[in-house]
Write an enzyme that holds these catalytic residues in place. Structure first.
Site, PDB file in Angstrom:
ATOM      1  N   LYS A  53      17.380 -75.974 -65.376  1.00 12.09           N
ATOM      2  CA  LYS A  53      18.821 -75.657 -65.311  1.00 12.09           C
ATOM      3  C   LYS A  53      19.623 -76.530 -66.282  1.00 12.09           C
ATOM      4  O   LYS A  53      20.454 -76.024 -67.021  1.00 12.09           O
ATOM      5  CB  LYS A  53      19.361 -75.853 -63.881  1.00 12.09           C
TER       6      LYS A  53
ATOM      7  N   ARG B 272      24.264 -74.180 -53.803  1.00 11.36           N
ATOM      8  CA  ARG B 272      22.905 -74.374 -53.311  1.00 11.36           C
ATOM      9  C   ARG B 272      22.743 -73.834 -51.894  1.00 11.36           C
ATOM     10  O   ARG B 272      21.638 -73.898 -51.334  1.00 11.36           O
ATOM     11  CB  ARG B 272      22.551 -75.860 -53.313  1.00 11.36           C
TER      12      ARG B 272
ATOM     13  N   ARG C 135       9.340 -86.069 -65.831  1.00  7.20           N
ATOM     14  CA  ARG C 135      10.723 -86.544 -65.909  1.00  7.20           C
ATOM     15  C   ARG C 135      10.867 -87.892 -65.185  1.00  7.20           C
ATOM     16  O   ARG C 135      11.647 -88.743 -65.598  1.00  7.20           O
ATOM     17  CB  ARG C 135      11.652 -85.497 -65.277  1.00  7.20           C
TER      18      ARG C 135
ATOM     19  N   ARG D   7      14.488 -91.070 -62.753  1.00  7.29           N
ATOM     20  CA  ARG D   7      15.346 -90.629 -61.638  1.00  7.29           C
ATOM     21  C   ARG D   7      14.686 -91.008 -60.313  1.00  7.29           C
ATOM     22  O   ARG D   7      13.523 -90.703 -60.087  1.00  7.29           O
ATOM     23  CB  ARG D   7      15.552 -89.107 -61.710  1.00  7.29           C
TER      24      ARG D   7
ATOM     25  N   ARG E 107      12.466 -81.810 -51.728  1.00  5.50           N
ATOM     26  CA  ARG E 107      13.446 -80.999 -52.470  1.00  5.50           C
ATOM     27  C   ARG E 107      12.964 -79.551 -52.589  1.00  5.50           C
ATOM     28  O   ARG E 107      13.761 -78.614 -52.515  1.00  5.50           O
ATOM     29  CB  ARG E 107      13.713 -81.620 -53.845  1.00  5.50           C
TER      30      ARG E 107
HETATM   31  P1  AMP Z   1      20.182 -81.932 -59.317  1.00  8.98           P
HETATM   32  O1  AMP Z   1      20.477 -82.919 -60.401  1.00  8.98           O
HETATM   33  O2  AMP Z   1      20.967 -80.656 -59.463  1.00  8.98           O
HETATM   34  O3  AMP Z   1      18.706 -81.699 -59.140  1.00  8.98           O
HETATM   35  O4  AMP Z   1      20.696 -82.586 -57.960  1.00  8.98           O
HETATM   36  C1  AMP Z   1      20.131 -83.793 -57.445  1.00  8.98           C
HETATM   37  C2  AMP Z   1      20.491 -83.974 -55.983  1.00  8.98           C
HETATM   38  O5  AMP Z   1      21.916 -84.025 -55.841  1.00  8.98           O
HETATM   39  C3  AMP Z   1      20.055 -82.844 -55.064  1.00  8.98           C
HETATM   40  O6  AMP Z   1      18.703 -83.000 -54.638  1.00  8.98           O
HETATM   41  C4  AMP Z   1      21.043 -83.015 -53.905  1.00  8.98           C
HETATM   42  O7  AMP Z   1      20.704 -84.116 -53.082  1.00  8.98           O
HETATM   43  C5  AMP Z   1      22.323 -83.375 -54.640  1.00  8.98           C
HETATM   44  N1  AMP Z   1      23.109 -82.168 -54.995  1.00  8.98           N
HETATM   45  C6  AMP Z   1      23.394 -81.694 -56.253  1.00  8.98           C
HETATM   46  N2  AMP Z   1      24.102 -80.558 -56.209  1.00  8.98           N
HETATM   47  C7  AMP Z   1      24.279 -80.282 -54.884  1.00  8.98           C
HETATM   48  C8  AMP Z   1      24.900 -79.228 -54.174  1.00  8.98           C
HETATM   49  N3  AMP Z   1      25.478 -78.190 -54.816  1.00  8.98           N
HETATM   50  N4  AMP Z   1      24.883 -79.280 -52.818  1.00  8.98           N
HETATM   51  C9  AMP Z   1      24.303 -80.295 -52.145  1.00  8.98           C
HETATM   52  N5  AMP Z   1      23.671 -81.307 -52.755  1.00  8.98           N
HETATM   53  C10 AMP Z   1      23.653 -81.316 -54.110  1.00  8.98           C
END
Ligand code: AMP
Length: 190
Positions: free
Chosen positions: A14, A89, A128, A134, A145
């Site tokens: 993404k 999400r 990654r 991270r 996740r």
């Molecule tokens: P990402 O970088 O998009 O993979 O997001 C990393 C983490 O941030 C996710 O595993 C969630 O814990 C949190 N997070 C990001 N976007 C959302 C969202 N729209 N709703 C809830 N948690 C989020």
């Protein structure tokens, strides 16, 4: 360009494809994961709260996320399309996004779903972890996740299908091929 929602499992690309789309079409980019990581880095109250969820592979509660998203959206340069990366999400977030945009006379535009097999996802996330460090890219959190993705996020695919705006792209082993297909589709929308 219209608004774009980029959708897919953790590791589906993404962020990578969003960066390419933003460059080509000069759009705004909202990555909710980046927003949260920024808050953590700055040591804010929101960051402290978010860290517990993120490190555990869980989602931040909808109400909080919906507020963050609306504030971030309103801070974008007006008149340009925005790519939503990592949001929505959950079904509640999708409904809130639709309502938030409608209130401003805007719409969701199109949803691009990235379909990638789980073996590829896992190997990308582990790579990654080494390259970007991270905290949530370790095998235990990655498994959580994925589980959260399957139970809470994946059902949204059908929600977007019902909205008539879902377009799916399947990984066939090459970033350039995938990106070419996405660009061809988006070029056709302009
Ligand atoms: P990402 O970088 O998009 O993979 O997001 C990393 C983490 O941030 C996710 O595993 C969630 O814990 C949190 N997070 C990001 N976007 C959302 C969202 N729209 N709703 C809830 N948690 C989020």
């Amino acid at each position: 360009m219209k608004n774009i929602i980029i959708f897919g499992a953790p590791g589906s690309g993404k962020g990578t494809y969003s960066d390419e789309i933003v460059k080509r079409y000069d759009m705004g980019h909202i990555s909710t994961g980046d927003v949260l990581r920024g808050e953590i880095k700055n040591g804010t109250e929101l960051g402290k709260l978010a860290k517990g969820y993120i490190d555990n592979g869980q989602l931040i509660p909808d109400e909080l996320m919906i507020d963050i998203l609306a504030n971030t959206y309103d801070a974008q340069e007006p008149g340009k399309g925005v790519i939503f990366d990592g949001f929505p999400r959950t079904i509640a977030q999708a409904e809130a996004l639709k309502a938030m945009l409608a209130k401003r006379g805007h719409d969701m535009g199109v949803m691009i779903e990235l379909i990638v097999d789980e073996e590829t996802l896992l190997s990308r996330l582990l790579k990654r972890a080494i390259e970007q460090g991270r905290d949530d890219d370790n095998e235990e959190t990655i498994k959580k996740r994925f589980a959260v993705y399957h139970s809470q996020t994946e059902p949204l695919s059908k929600w977007f299908e019902a909205e008539g705006i879902r377009y799916a792209f399947t990984w066939k082993g090459s970033k350039d091929v995938m990106l070419g297909e996405i660009f061809d589709f988006l070029d056709g929308l302009k």
